[in-house]
Design a protein around this motif. Structure first.
Motif, short mmCIF file in Angstrom:
data_model
loop_
_atom_site.label_atom_id
_atom_site.label_comp_id
_atom_site.label_asym_id
_atom_site.label_seq_id
_atom_site.Cartn_x
_atom_site.Cartn_y
_atom_site.Cartn_z
N SER A 30 35.48 53.02 37.30
CA SER A 30 34.49 52.78 38.33
C SER A 30 34.99 51.73 39.31
O SER A 30 35.64 50.75 38.93
N SER A 31 34.67 51.92 40.58
CA SER A 31 35.10 50.94 41.59
C SER A 31 34.33 49.63 41.45
O SER A 31 34.73 48.62 42.00
N THR A 32 33.23 49.65 40.70
CA THR A 32 32.44 48.42 40.51
C THR A 32 32.80 47.69 39.22
O THR A 32 32.14 46.71 38.87
N THR A 33 33.84 48.14 38.53
CA THR A 33 34.30 47.46 37.33
C THR A 33 34.78 46.06 37.69
O THR A 33 35.51 45.87 38.67
N ARG A 34 34.38 45.08 36.90
CA ARG A 34 34.76 43.70 37.17
C ARG A 34 36.17 43.42 36.67
O ARG A 34 36.54 43.82 35.58
N THR A 63 35.26 42.99 42.03
CA THR A 63 35.27 44.39 41.59
C THR A 63 36.68 44.95 41.70
O THR A 63 37.53 44.41 42.43
N LYS A 65 37.56 47.64 43.19
CA LYS A 65 37.78 48.07 44.58
C LYS A 65 38.22 46.90 45.45
O LYS A 65 39.13 47.03 46.27
N ASP A 66 37.59 45.74 45.27
CA ASP A 66 37.97 44.56 46.07
C ASP A 66 39.41 44.14 45.77
O ASP A 66 40.16 43.79 46.67
#
Length: 100
Positions: A30-34, A63, A65-66
């Protein structure tokens, strides 16, 4: 006529059960995975793969993605493996999400 319909419906149900049980589907992280980013070394790692001996004190939690937008490479092999897409059947995904 009803016997024929029953047979067709039964075959379709068996096929769906086999697909759900055995056919692996691609699952990207997931792109929101920390993840933990090390701004000094310009690398990122998943928390379970974070190597405290290599890291600096200039860390942050963002995240996935970041971290990828910053163009930071993975910190180690463990992070590279976790960032790759995984192939899992629908049944395995369901069991993992319900923690059975």
């Amino acid at each position: 006529m009803s016997k024929k319909v029953f047979t067709i419906v039964s075959i379709i149900c068996v096929l769906l059960i086999l697909i759900v049980t055995f056919v692996p589907f691609k699952q990207n992280p997931s792109s929101t995975t920390r993840v933990v980013v090390d701004h000094f070394n310009h690398k990122y790692a998943f928390p379970s793969c974070y190597d405290y001996e290599e890291a600096s004190n200039y860390i942050d939690e963002v995240t996935l993605k970041d971290a990828q937008d910053l163009k930071y490479p993975p910190m180690n092999e463990c992070t590279k493996k976790k960032a790759q897409p995984q192939y899992k059947s629908m049944l395995k995904r369901l069991l993992e999400s319900t923690e059975i």
